[in-house]
Scaffold this motif. Structure first.
Motif, PDB file in Angstrom:
ATOM      1  N   LEU A  33      36.611 -56.138 -70.258  1.00  0.00           N
ATOM      2  CA  LEU A  33      35.651 -56.046 -69.161  1.00  0.00           C
ATOM      3  C   LEU A  33      35.293 -54.579 -68.973  1.00  0.00           C
ATOM      4  O   LEU A  33      36.173 -53.731 -68.831  1.00  0.00           O
ATOM      5  CB  LEU A  33      36.264 -56.614 -67.881  1.00  0.00           C
ATOM      6  N   ASN A  34      33.996 -54.259 -69.010  1.00  0.00           N
ATOM      7  CA  ASN A  34      33.526 -52.896 -68.776  1.00  0.00           C
ATOM      8  C   ASN A  34      32.815 -52.856 -67.437  1.00  0.00           C
ATOM      9  O   ASN A  34      31.837 -53.570 -67.235  1.00  0.00           O
ATOM     10  CB  ASN A  34      32.564 -52.448 -69.870  1.00  0.00           C
ATOM     11  N   ILE A  35      33.281 -51.999 -66.540  1.00  0.00           N
ATOM     12  CA  ILE A  35      32.658 -51.835 -65.229  1.00  0.00           C
ATOM     13  C   ILE A  35      32.235 -50.382 -65.101  1.00  0.00           C
ATOM     14  O   ILE A  35      33.055 -49.469 -65.243  1.00  0.00           O
ATOM     15  CB  ILE A  35      33.633 -52.216 -64.100  1.00  0.00           C
ATOM     16  N   GLU A  36      30.943 -50.175 -64.840  1.00  0.00           N
ATOM     17  CA  GLU A  36      30.462 -48.799 -64.698  1.00  0.00           C
ATOM     18  C   GLU A  36      30.948 -48.217 -63.386  1.00  0.00           C
ATOM     19  O   GLU A  36      30.811 -48.827 -62.330  1.00  0.00           O
ATOM     20  CB  GLU A  36      28.935 -48.736 -64.767  1.00  0.00           C
ATOM     21  N   VAL A  37      31.530 -47.029 -63.450  1.00  0.00           N
ATOM     22  CA  VAL A  37      32.050 -46.349 -62.262  1.00  0.00           C
ATOM     23  C   VAL A  37      31.385 -44.979 -62.066  1.00  0.00           C
ATOM     24  O   VAL A  37      31.890 -44.146 -61.317  1.00  0.00           O
ATOM     25  CB  VAL A  37      33.597 -46.216 -62.317  1.00  0.00           C
ATOM     26  N   THR A  38      30.259 -44.767 -62.729  1.00  0.00           N
ATOM     27  CA  THR A  38      29.505 -43.532 -62.567  1.00  0.00           C
ATOM     28  C   THR A  38      29.102 -43.380 -61.111  1.00  0.00           C
ATOM     29  O   THR A  38      28.688 -44.332 -60.467  1.00  0.00           O
ATOM     30  CB  THR A  38      28.235 -43.554 -63.436  1.00  0.00           C
ATOM     31  N   ASP A  39      29.258 -42.180 -60.566  1.00  0.00           N
ATOM     32  CA  ASP A  39      28.791 -41.916 -59.206  1.00  0.00           C
ATOM     33  C   ASP A  39      28.087 -40.555 -59.171  1.00  0.00           C
ATOM     34  O   ASP A  39      27.932 -39.906 -60.195  1.00  0.00           O
ATOM     35  CB  ASP A  39      29.935 -42.001 -58.195  1.00  0.00           C
ATOM     36  N   GLU A  40      27.670 -40.142 -57.998  1.00  0.00           N
ATOM     37  CA  GLU A  40      26.908 -38.895 -57.876  1.00  0.00           C
ATOM     38  C   GLU A  40      27.703 -37.678 -58.343  1.00  0.00           C
ATOM     39  O   GLU A  40      27.136 -36.732 -58.876  1.00  0.00           O
ATOM     40  CB  GLU A  40      26.475 -38.691 -56.427  1.00  0.00           C
ATOM     41  N   ALA A  41      29.014 -37.699 -58.181  1.00  0.00           N
ATOM     42  CA  ALA A  41      29.842 -36.548 -58.564  1.00  0.00           C
ATOM     43  C   ALA A  41      30.053 -36.458 -60.076  1.00  0.00           C
ATOM     44  O   ALA A  41      30.424 -35.406 -60.581  1.00  0.00           O
ATOM     45  CB  ALA A  41      31.181 -36.636 -57.861  1.00  0.00           C
ATOM     46  N   THR A  42      29.814 -37.533 -60.810  1.00  0.00           N
ATOM     47  CA  THR A  42      30.048 -37.537 -62.247  1.00  0.00           C
ATOM     48  C   THR A  42      29.205 -36.475 -62.954  1.00  0.00           C
ATOM     49  O   THR A  42      29.684 -35.798 -63.852  1.00  0.00           O
ATOM     50  CB  THR A  42      29.708 -38.919 -62.847  1.00  0.00           C
ATOM     51  N   ASN A  43      27.967 -36.330 -62.557  1.00  0.00           N
ATOM     52  CA  ASN A  43      27.053 -35.381 -63.191  1.00  0.00           C
ATOM     53  C   ASN A  43      26.662 -34.285 -62.214  1.00  0.00           C
ATOM     54  O   ASN A  43      25.507 -33.894 -62.135  1.00  0.00           O
ATOM     55  CB  ASN A  43      25.802 -36.108 -63.697  1.00  0.00           C
ATOM     56  N   GLY A  44      27.652 -33.766 -61.482  1.00  0.00           N
ATOM     57  CA  GLY A  44      27.398 -32.735 -60.472  1.00  0.00           C
ATOM     58  C   GLY A  44      26.650 -31.551 -61.041  1.00  0.00           C
ATOM     59  O   GLY A  44      26.902 -31.108 -62.145  1.00  0.00           O
TER      60      GLY A  44
END
Length: 72
Positions: free
Chosen positions: A60-71
């Motif tokens: 199972l792949n769940i995306e957990v990208t958030d605003e801080a990921t690419n600060g």
């Protein structure tokens, strides 16, 4: 073309993670490109996924990208 992907709400994702045996953080880098009239300008950005092995052996792949990921 990739097959359709189910969109799961946060509560459903959390229940699925509770039923998983082990999880690992995975990442991939994509580029967002735009043509400015003279050249293509591409900006890389990272996407993070929690990859979990379910009790029945499925992954199972769940995306957990958030605003801080690419600060910036």
């Amino acid at each position: 073309m990739a097959p359709p992907t189910k969109i799961l709400g946060h509560d459903v994702q959390q229940r699925m993670l509770e039923r998983s045996q082990e999880c690992a953080l995975k990442s991939l880098t994509q580029n967002e490109c735009a043509f400015n009239g003279h050249e293509y300008v591409c900006v890389p950005f990272k996407r993070l996924f929690q990859q979990c092995v379910m009790r029945d052996g499925r992954r199972l792949n769940i995306e957990v990208t958030d605003e801080a990921t690419n600060g910036r």
